[in-house]
Design an enzyme around this catalytic site. Structure first.
Site, short mmCIF file in Angstrom:
data_model
loop_
_atom_site.label_atom_id
_atom_site.label_comp_id
_atom_site.label_asym_id
_atom_site.label_seq_id
_atom_site.Cartn_x
_atom_site.Cartn_y
_atom_site.Cartn_z
N GLU A 134 3.76 -4.88 7.47
CA GLU A 134 2.88 -3.88 8.10
C GLU A 134 3.22 -3.68 9.57
O GLU A 134 3.17 -2.56 10.07
CB GLU A 134 1.41 -4.32 7.97
CG GLU A 134 0.84 -4.21 6.57
CD GLU A 134 1.06 -5.44 5.71
OE1 GLU A 134 1.94 -6.28 6.03
OE2 GLU A 134 0.34 -5.57 4.70
N GLU A 190 -0.74 -9.29 -0.78
CA GLU A 190 -2.18 -9.57 -0.64
C GLU A 190 -2.86 -9.63 -2.01
O GLU A 190 -3.74 -10.47 -2.24
CB GLU A 190 -2.82 -8.51 0.26
CG GLU A 190 -2.31 -8.65 1.69
CD GLU A 190 -2.80 -7.55 2.62
OE1 GLU A 190 -3.17 -7.87 3.76
OE2 GLU A 190 -2.81 -6.37 2.22
N GLY A 239 0.44 -5.07 0.91
CA GLY A 239 -0.71 -5.12 0.00
C GLY A 239 -0.37 -5.75 -1.35
O GLY A 239 -1.25 -6.31 -2.02
N ALA A 296 0.85 -1.20 0.00
CA ALA A 296 0.00 0.00 0.00
C ALA A 296 0.88 1.24 0.00
O ALA A 296 1.99 1.23 0.54
CB ALA A 296 -0.90 -0.01 1.22
N1 DAK Z 1 4.58 3.25 -0.55
C1 DAK Z 1 5.05 4.39 -1.11
N2 DAK Z 1 6.33 4.54 -1.55
C2 DAK Z 1 7.12 3.48 -1.45
C3 DAK Z 1 6.71 2.26 -0.90
C4 DAK Z 1 5.36 2.15 -0.43
N3 DAK Z 1 4.86 1.01 0.08
N4 DAK Z 1 7.76 1.40 -0.93
C5 DAK Z 1 8.78 2.07 -1.49
N5 DAK Z 1 8.41 3.32 -1.81
C6 DAK Z 1 9.22 4.35 -2.44
C7 DAK Z 1 10.33 4.83 -1.51
O1 DAK Z 1 9.83 5.78 -0.60
C8 DAK Z 1 11.30 5.41 -2.51
O2 DAK Z 1 10.84 6.67 -2.91
P1 DAK Z 1 11.87 7.92 -2.99
O3 DAK Z 1 12.50 8.01 -1.66
O4 DAK Z 1 12.84 7.52 -4.07
O5 DAK Z 1 11.00 9.08 -3.37
C9 DAK Z 1 11.18 4.47 -3.69
O6 DAK Z 1 9.91 3.81 -3.54
C10 DAK Z 1 12.26 3.40 -3.75
O7 DAK Z 1 12.28 2.76 -2.49
P2 DAK Z 1 13.62 2.61 -1.61
O8 DAK Z 1 14.56 3.72 -1.90
O9 DAK Z 1 13.20 2.40 -0.22
O10 DAK Z 1 14.21 1.27 -2.24
P3 DAK Z 1 15.11 0.18 -1.52
O11 DAK Z 1 15.54 -0.74 -2.59
O12 DAK Z 1 16.15 0.82 -0.66
O13 DAK Z 1 14.11 -0.59 -0.53
C11 DAK Z 1 12.06 -1.73 0.05
C12 DAK Z 1 13.07 -1.32 -1.07
C13 DAK Z 1 10.88 -2.43 -0.62
C14 DAK Z 1 12.75 -2.69 1.01
C15 DAK Z 1 11.63 -0.44 0.82
O14 DAK Z 1 11.22 0.54 -0.16
C16 DAK Z 1 10.49 -0.69 1.73
O15 DAK Z 1 10.66 -1.24 2.82
N6 DAK Z 1 9.28 -0.24 1.36
C17 DAK Z 1 8.11 -0.32 2.19
C18 DAK Z 1 7.56 -1.70 2.15
C19 DAK Z 1 6.36 -1.83 3.06
O16 DAK Z 1 6.45 -1.55 4.27
N7 DAK Z 1 5.25 -2.24 2.50
C20 DAK Z 1 4.03 -2.41 3.22
C21 DAK Z 1 3.23 -1.15 3.16
S1 DAK Z 1 1.84 -1.30 4.22
C22 DAK Z 1 -5.48 -1.65 3.79
C23 DAK Z 1 -5.20 -2.62 2.89
C24 DAK Z 1 -3.90 -2.99 2.72
C25 DAK Z 1 -2.91 -2.39 3.43
C26 DAK Z 1 -3.23 -1.42 4.32
C27 DAK Z 1 -4.52 -1.03 4.53
N8 DAK Z 1 -6.81 -1.21 4.02
C28 DAK Z 1 -7.74 -1.74 3.00
C29 DAK Z 1 -7.15 -0.16 4.80
C30 DAK Z 1 -1.57 -2.75 3.17
C31 DAK Z 1 -0.59 -2.14 3.83
C32 DAK Z 1 0.75 -2.18 3.31
O17 DAK Z 1 1.03 -2.76 2.29
#
Ligand code: DAK
Length: 262
Positions: free
Chosen positions: A136, A116, A113, A68
Site C-alpha cells: 500500500e 489482510e 488486502g 484491494a
Molecule cells: N487491483 C486491480 N487490478 C489489479 C491489481 C489490483 N490490486 N493487481 C493487478 N491487477 C491487474 C493489473 O492491472 C493487470 O490488468 P491488465 O493490465 O491486464 O488489465 C492484471 O491484474 C495482471 O497484473 P500485471 O500485468 O501487473 O501482472 P504482473 O505479473 O506483471 O504483476 C503484481 C503482478 C501483483 C506484482 C502487480 O499486478 C501488482 O503490483 N499489483 C498491485 C499490487 C498491490 O499494490 N496491491 C495492493 C493494493 S492496495 C481498505 C481496505 C484494504 C485496502 C485498502 C482500503 N479500506 C477498508 C478502505 C487494501 C489496499 C490494497 O490492497
C-alpha cells in the site's frame, strides 16, 4: 452442493466449504462486490451444520489475491473509504469469531488486502510460488484492513514495520520463517497439504475446535491474567460437552474417540 456467485465460486462438499476468489484477470483483486459475496458465503458456511471447515483460495495459478481493487480505491471518496473500512473490519472480525476453522490456501500473489484477508484466517498454507507483501505504501496509502495490526501480532513489530514501510515482496519461505505461514509446499502439493490439514481437523470435535478458536482469538486481546481466566471458563465449557466424556473415555478404553460436536 454448488452455488454460483458472480465473483466467487462457492462449493460445499464432504463437510468443507470452499470460497474461490474468481477474478483471475485482475489477480483476484478485492472490490466491494466480491467482498459482499465472501461475506454472504461465510454466513452460509457458518449457519450450515454440515460445514466443518472453510477454505479460501484464489482462482487461476497466479494469485490468491493481489489486494484491494486499485481502480475502485481511486473512485471512493475518503468518507466512503472510511465507511468501507469499518464494514470490512467487521467482515474480517466475523471470520475470527466464526466458530469453524478457516484455511487460507495461498497459490500465488498475496498482497495488500489479499494478505489482510489471509491473516484473518486461522491457518495459512502457501505454495512456494507465492509472494507476500503490504505494498500500500507504494500507492501512497496505508493498509486499511489490519495490515499494520494483525501482521504485527502475527510476525512481531520488527518485520511488520519492514513489510509495511518498504512495501516489498517476500517469498513464502521467508514468510514461513517470520511465522506467518503454517506450511509451504510446492504448487503441485498444495491440495494434498490442505486436505491433510482438513482431515486432521475433521477428526476432532467441531465444538471443541470452536472453543479453542475463540480462546485463542479473544485471549490475545486481553491481559494475561484475564486471558488465563477466560481460558479456564472455556475449559469448563469444553469439559461440559459430551465430546469431552467421549474423548476421555476413549483414551482409557484404548480406542479412537467418536466425536459428535456436542
Ligand atoms: N487491483 C486491480 N487490478 C489489479 C491489481 C489490483 N490490486 N493487481 C493487478 N491487477 C491487474 C493489473 O492491472 C493487470 O490488468 P491488465 O493490465 O491486464 O488489465 C492484471 O491484474 C495482471 O497484473 P500485471 O500485468 O501487473 O501482472 P504482473 O505479473 O506483471 O504483476 C503484481 C503482478 C501483483 C506484482 C502487480 O499486478 C501488482 O503490483 N499489483 C498491485 C499490487 C498491490 O499494490 N496491491 C495492493 C493494493 S492496495 C481498505 C481496505 C484494504 C485496502 C485498502 C482500503 N479500506 C477498508 C478502505 C487494501 C489496499 C490494497 O490492497
Amino acid at each position: 452442493m454448488t452455488e454460483h456467485y458472480e465473483l466467487i465460486i462457492y462449493e460445499k462438499k464432504d463437510g468443507v466449504a470452499t470460497i474461490t476468489l474468481n477474478r483471475p484477470k485482475v489477480l483476484n483483486a478485492l472490490n466491494s462486490s466480491i467482498l459482499k459475496e465472501i461475506w454472504d458465503a461465510l454466513q452460509d458456511a457458518e449457519a450450515d451444520e454440515s460445514v466443518r471447515v472453510i477454505v479460501i483460495t484464489g482462482a487461476g495459478d497466479k494469485a490468491f489475491s493481489a489486494g484491494a481493487d486499485i481502480p475502485e480505491l481511486l473512485e471512493k471518496s475518503p468518507f466512503e473509504a472510511r465507511t468501507y473500512s469499518i464494514w470490512l473490519k467487521d467482515v474480517l472480525r466475523y471470520m475470527e469469531r466464526l466458530q469453524k476453522p478457516i484455511i487460507a490456501k495461498i497459490n500465488g500473489f498475496c498482497l495488500g488486502g489479499g494478505l489482510e484477508l489471509a491473516m484473518a484466517c486461522d491457518f495459512r498454507i502457501a505454495s512456494t510460488n507465492s509472494r507476500f507483501g503490504q505494498p500500500e505504501v507504494n500507492l501512497g496509502i496505508i493498509p486499511g484492513a489490519g495490515g499494520t495490526q494483525r501482521l504485527t501480532r502475527l510476525i512481531g513489530r520488527t518485520k511488520s514495520m519492514e513489510l509495511n514501510m518498504t512495501g516489498e515482496h517476500y517469498t513464502a519461505e521467508e514468510m514461513y520463517q517470520f511465522g506467518l505461514l503454517n506450511k509451504v509446499v510446492p504448487p503441485e502439493e498444495l491440495d494434498n497439504a490442505t486436505n491433510k490439514l482438513i482431515k486432521s481437523l475433521m477428526a476432532k470435535s467441531a465444538a471443541t475446535l470452536g472453543i479453542i478458536k475463540l480462546a485463542v482469538n479473544k485471549g490475545i486481546e486481553m491481559p494475561l491474567e484475564e486471558a488465563l481466566f477466560y481460558e479456564a471458563e472455556c475449559f469448563g465449557i469444553a469439559r461440559s460437552l459430551e465430546d469431552a466424556v467421549e474423548g476421555l473415555k476413549a483414551f482409557l478404553e484404548k480406542r479412537r474417540p467418536e466425536f459428535k460436536g456436542k
